[in-house]
Design a protein around this motif. Structure first.
Motif, short mmCIF file in Angstrom:
data_model
loop_
_atom_site.label_atom_id
_atom_site.label_comp_id
_atom_site.label_asym_id
_atom_site.label_seq_id
_atom_site.Cartn_x
_atom_site.Cartn_y
_atom_site.Cartn_z
N VAL A 60 0.63 -1.27 -0.08
CA VAL A 60 -0.10 -0.01 0.06
C VAL A 60 0.93 1.35 -0.06
O VAL A 60 1.97 1.24 0.81
CB VAL A 60 -1.12 0.30 1.37
N CYS A 61 0.61 2.10 -0.91
CA CYS A 61 1.40 3.51 -1.11
C CYS A 61 0.57 4.63 -0.63
O CYS A 61 -0.73 4.56 -1.22
CB CYS A 61 2.03 3.57 -2.53
N TYR A 62 1.35 5.40 -0.02
CA TYR A 62 0.65 6.63 0.42
C TYR A 62 1.51 7.81 -0.17
O TYR A 62 2.73 7.91 -0.45
CB TYR A 62 0.68 7.19 1.83
N THR A 63 0.56 9.03 -0.81
CA THR A 63 1.35 10.16 -1.25
C THR A 63 0.77 11.09 -0.53
O THR A 63 -0.49 11.68 -0.60
CB THR A 63 1.18 10.25 -2.67
N LEU A 64 1.64 11.82 0.33
CA LEU A 64 1.19 12.88 1.22
C LEU A 64 1.55 14.31 0.78
O LEU A 64 2.67 14.62 0.98
CB LEU A 64 1.84 12.90 2.54
N GLY A 65 0.73 14.97 -0.03
CA GLY A 65 0.91 16.16 -0.70
C GLY A 65 -0.22 17.24 -0.32
O GLY A 65 -0.61 17.11 0.70
N THR A 66 -0.82 17.88 -1.24
CA THR A 66 -1.98 18.78 -1.08
C THR A 66 -3.07 17.74 -0.42
O THR A 66 -3.72 18.53 0.44
CB THR A 66 -2.31 19.44 -2.34
N GLY A 67 -3.26 16.86 -1.09
CA GLY A 67 -3.99 15.58 -0.50
C GLY A 67 -3.48 14.60 -0.06
O GLY A 67 -2.11 14.60 0.17
N VAL A 68 -4.24 13.56 0.05
CA VAL A 68 -3.39 12.06 0.42
C VAL A 68 -4.07 11.15 -0.50
O VAL A 68 -5.32 10.83 -0.69
CB VAL A 68 -3.98 11.64 1.99
N ILE B 216 -7.22 6.12 -0.58
CA ILE B 216 -6.89 6.01 0.88
C ILE B 216 -7.31 7.45 1.30
O ILE B 216 -7.63 7.43 2.53
CB ILE B 216 -5.40 5.58 1.00
N GLY B 217 -6.94 8.68 0.83
CA GLY B 217 -7.38 9.81 1.60
C GLY B 217 -8.58 10.02 1.93
O GLY B 217 -8.85 11.20 2.69
N HIS B 218 -9.68 9.37 1.47
CA HIS B 218 -11.04 9.46 1.61
C HIS B 218 -11.51 8.48 2.81
O HIS B 218 -12.79 8.35 2.95
CB HIS B 218 -11.73 9.56 0.54
N LEU B 219 -10.53 7.68 3.37
CA LEU B 219 -10.96 6.85 4.44
C LEU B 219 -11.65 7.71 5.59
O LEU B 219 -11.00 8.74 6.05
CB LEU B 219 -9.66 6.21 5.00
N ASN B 220 -12.68 7.02 6.16
CA ASN B 220 -13.24 8.07 6.98
C ASN B 220 -12.61 7.90 8.41
O ASN B 220 -13.23 6.63 9.04
CB ASN B 220 -14.83 7.92 7.15
N VAL B 221 -11.87 8.49 8.90
CA VAL B 221 -11.02 7.93 10.13
C VAL B 221 -11.24 9.04 11.40
O VAL B 221 -10.79 8.66 12.49
CB VAL B 221 -9.74 7.68 9.85
N VAL B 222 -11.83 10.18 11.01
CA VAL B 222 -11.75 11.38 12.24
C VAL B 222 -13.34 11.32 12.66
O VAL B 222 -14.09 11.31 11.89
CB VAL B 222 -11.58 12.68 11.24
N PRO B 223 -13.36 11.04 14.08
CA PRO B 223 -14.53 11.16 14.61
C PRO B 223 -15.16 12.32 14.36
O PRO B 223 -14.92 13.38 14.09
CB PRO B 223 -14.03 10.98 16.12
#
Length: 318
Positions: A137-145, A166-173
């Motif tokens: 699994v690769c992540y690119t952390l820039g302006t978005g994820v 991945i950037g739109h995984l709902n992880v924040v309460p």
């Protein structure tokens, strides 16, 4: 260059520039050519530019046109990959553009397309930080994820191209969540991207918190990371929050696709071990034992060339 050798063209299409790369069958990047996108010329004008850049690169490198076994393009936006269609690309101002059809007519080669983040991930899997590893699994952390998921050496695109978002995984309460650019609330991107980090820093300054960030006129994500490294309490809290949710997202993915390696790239990831060690700490805290055993988190190594390498690799991993 040997005339019998198979070669692949990768196209990294951005809103301001187009990068074209020439790769061999092992994923080695042999040469690149970069030119302006000129999005104001609309899709047909951009396609004309791409053709010119591809032909210029092949000619400049002394290749026979017959050596080109395929062309791949990484494109920002929402795509219908099987149809070769860009459904919507805000960066380019495109809607329902048949990129595959247009480029195949212009170049006379088979063309495959994918999301730019998927292409970057594929580059790292083909000849970068995850070469030789089948589940990544690769992540690119820039302006978005951005993200990309490779399972058993196959890029996970999903049934309509939304796989790996991945950037739109709902992880924040809900109590802490803000609206993402996608229109939803609670996305990973809202806290762990450069945009999210800057937002949190500005909010802290507005609240009057005691922080060195208050003395910076235009705060960047790099500023926040630098001040955190220097020991600023508020900056450290922000970076820690970004790392926390990245680690949590990895823990979720570890029981869905069970990757052997996570690769983290993009501008924010230039903070290096300072950030990666925090991400890994949270990943191990949140993960099941069997899902984290022998799993590692490493930095991407291809940098800005990951997109062209991965786009060319769409013919290898497709």
């Amino acid at each position: 260059m040997g005339k019998e050798k198979k070669l692949y063209i990768g196209i990294d299409l951005g809103g301001t520039s187009v990068k074209v790369g020439l790769c061999d069958e092992q994923g080695s990047l042999l040469a690149v050519y970069e030119g302006p996108t000129e999005a104001e010329k609309r899709a047909e004008g951009v396609m004309q530019n791409i053709e010119l850049y591809v032909r210029e690169l092949v000619t400049r490198e002394g290749c026979a046109w017959e050596q080109i076994a395929g062309v791949g393009a990484g494109i920002p936006g929402f795509l219908d990959i099987s149809a070769g269609l860009v459904k919507a690309s805000p960066n380019l101002g495109w809607k329902d553009v048949p990129v595959k059809e247009i480029l195949e007519a212009r170049l006379g080669k088979e063309v495959r397309i994918d999301n730019d983040a998927n292409a970057a991930a594929l580059g790292e899997v083909w000849s970068g930080a995850a070469a030789g590893i089948a589940n990544v699994v690769c992540y690119t952390l820039g302006t978005g994820v951005g993200g990309g998921i490779v399972v058993k050496n196959t890029l996970c695109q999903g049934f309509n191209g939304m796989g790996g978002e991945i950037g739109h995984l709902n992880v924040v309460p809900a109590a802490e969540a803000i609206i993402c650019g996608c229109g939803q609330k609670g996305c990973l991107e809202t806290v762990s991207s450069a945009t999210g980090i800057i937002y949190m820093a500005k909010e802290a300054v507005i609240r009057g918190e005691q922080t060195s960030l208050a003395h910076i006129r235009e705060i960047s994500a790099k500023d926040v990371l630098d001040e955190a490294k220097a020991g600023d309490r508020v900056a450290l809290r922000i970076v820690d929050r970004a790392a926390d949710y990245l680690g949590k997202s990895m823990a979720l993915l570890s029981v869905v696709v069970n990757p052997q390696r996570f690769v983290v790239g993009g501008g924010v990831a230039k903070a290096g071990s300072f950030l990666l060690e925090r991400i890994e700490g949270y990943f191990r805290e949140y993960s099941l034992e069997n899902a984290k055993a022998n799993v590692d988190i490493v930095p991407a190594i291809l940098g800005n060339n990951a997109g062209v390498v991965g786009a060319a690799g769409l013919h290898i991993f497709g």
